[in-house]
Write an enzyme that holds these catalytic residues in place. Structure first.
Site, short mmCIF file in Angstrom:
data_model
loop_
_atom_site.label_atom_id
_atom_site.label_comp_id
_atom_site.label_asym_id
_atom_site.label_seq_id
_atom_site.Cartn_x
_atom_site.Cartn_y
_atom_site.Cartn_z
N ASP A 185 36.59 -68.67 42.66
CA ASP A 185 35.60 -68.18 41.39
C ASP A 185 35.07 -66.84 41.31
O ASP A 185 34.95 -65.82 41.83
CB ASP A 185 33.84 -68.09 41.70
CG ASP A 185 33.44 -68.45 40.93
OD1 ASP A 185 33.65 -68.13 39.42
OD2 ASP A 185 31.94 -68.37 40.47
N ASP B 32 36.37 -66.01 33.66
CA ASP B 32 36.09 -66.86 35.46
C ASP B 32 36.61 -67.86 35.34
O ASP B 32 36.75 -68.61 34.97
CB ASP B 32 34.97 -66.95 34.77
CG ASP B 32 33.61 -68.21 35.25
OD1 ASP B 32 34.23 -67.85 36.52
OD2 ASP B 32 32.19 -67.87 35.12
#
Length: 394
Positions: free
Chosen positions: A61, A264
């Site tokens: 992430d 992201d």
């Protein structure tokens, strides 16, 4: 007797790990790296934690910074892999609430009655709570040798995430001080994400430090932009997207603000502000000669087709970042979200009426459209680079 055996075991393991680290440093062009496994729209990074080491599969992430995994917990979902048990590791130590590290790594540190630094972090899809602790984390390298780092991580005892039983936590790779990248002192890293729906038996890699640079033919680069939140997110500037030869600007006026999109890897969709998305969708529909699915309650407002959208019947999209044009083939922008249904849906969505709605006016460059690109982050030059590549052959 038991404590003595545990001490000698830890000493032996630590000695072996030190031997590997010395060998790693001595080997030329040896790059620390970890395995990435695709699973249902996410990419799981394999690391080992503790002494003796236990394998952890954490969601990769770049949109967050904290590293955490599930420990024995009061409230959490089941997972197929054993949870990390800190009582079985001789290198685990909890961080005091008064320590500088506690307040440096956490925006809002919480003190337990035992004076232990606790974390409470939220995401679009859930919350995680637990103890902040120090531990040894081990990954592999290009030579096959193990390399270890001492980092602070979250040992979660309460979380509301549902990871389909495979993920055990999150490996935060953001710009914050608690991220894996920041704590190992890496100024650059790169990864290659596999396309949505790839068999989980096929894996790719994430690499850290010198030797992880993205170089060679076909590389394009765009500047990272500092904003008020840039201590956590990798912001870049998106000027527009071309559908075939038709250019669709980010704003109808043609003007954009710097840092209007962040990258992201933990979010599947490429989310765009509603006005931009609506104009883009109109153009995509024009260039696909097949009728989209209408009035399906399962799909909501998503743009989907009953026929697979391939490189033969779908348009190429070109994402125009500042100074970098990234070409996306239909196999990168359309996917089959539910294997049991013959639906093929656009992997770019509107941020309106979704988990992404909080990012009003911003775009989120999710992992669907990062597939089959070697993407490198250089925190010295403050650039992000993209190189088309078949990630199954990395």
């Amino acid at each position: 007797m038991a404590s003595s055996v545990r001490f000698h075991l830890c000493f032996l393991v630590a000695y072996i790990l030190l031997y590997y680290v010395i060998g790693l440093l001595a080997a030329a062009h040896n790059v620390p790296q970890a395995q990435l496994t695709p699973f249902k729209g996410q990419h799981l990074m394999k690391v080992s934690i503790g002494t003796p080491p236990v394998d952890i599969y954490g969601l990769t992430d770049t949109g967050s910074s904290l590293v955490w995994t599930r420990c024995p917990c009061d409230v959490c979902y089941n997972q197929i892999h054993p949870k990390f048990d800190p009582k079985k590791s001789c290198t685990y130590s909890e961080i005091s609430c008064q320590s500088e590290q506690c307040h440096l790594l956490l925006d809002e540190a919480i003190c337990s009655p035992q004076n232990i630094c606790n974390f409470n972090t939220g995401y679009a899809s859930g919350l995680s709570k637990g103890v902040l602790a120090k531990e040894k984390v081990t990954i592999t390298s290009t030579s096959g040798q193990a390399v270890s780092f001492d980092i602070a991580f979250g040992c979660a005892h309460n979380d509301t995430f549902y990871f389909d039983h495979h993920a055990m936590g999150i490996i935060g790779l953001g710009l914050g001080p608690s991220s894996f990248v920041s704590q190992i002192g890496s100024k650059r890293f790169s990864y290659c994400l596999l396309p949505y729906g790839t068999d989980p038996s096929i894996t790719s890699k994430i690499s850290f430090g010198n030797g992880s640079e993205v170089v060679g033919d076909g590389v394009v680069s765009t500047p990272l932009i500092f904003t008020k939140d840039s201590n956590s997110y990798y912001y870049v500037t998106l000027e527009g997207i071309s559908v075939g030869d038709t250019y669709v600007p980010f704003n109808s006026s043609g003007k954009v603000f710097k840092g209007n999109v962040f990258i992201d890897s933990g979010t599947p969709q490429f989310g765009l502000p509603p006005d931009f998305y609506d104009r883009l969708e109109v153009e995509v529909k024009k260039q696909i000669s097949i009728d989209p699915i209408k009035d399906d309650s399962l799909l909501g407002t998503r743009l989907c087709y009953r026929t697979e959208i391939t490189n033969e019947n779908g348009p190429i999209l070109t994402v125009h970042f500042e100074g970098a044009n990234v070409e996306l083939k239909p196999t990168q922008t359309f996917n089959q979200p539910l294997k049991e249904y013959e639906y093929y849906c656009f992997g770019i969505t509107s941020t309106a009426n979704s988990d992404l709605a909080a990012w009003d006016g911003l775009g989120i460059y999710g992992n669907y459209v990062q597939a089959n690109l070697l993407i490198g982050y250089d925190l010295e030059t403050m650039m992000v680079s993209f190189k088309p590549i078949d990630c199954t052959k990395q």
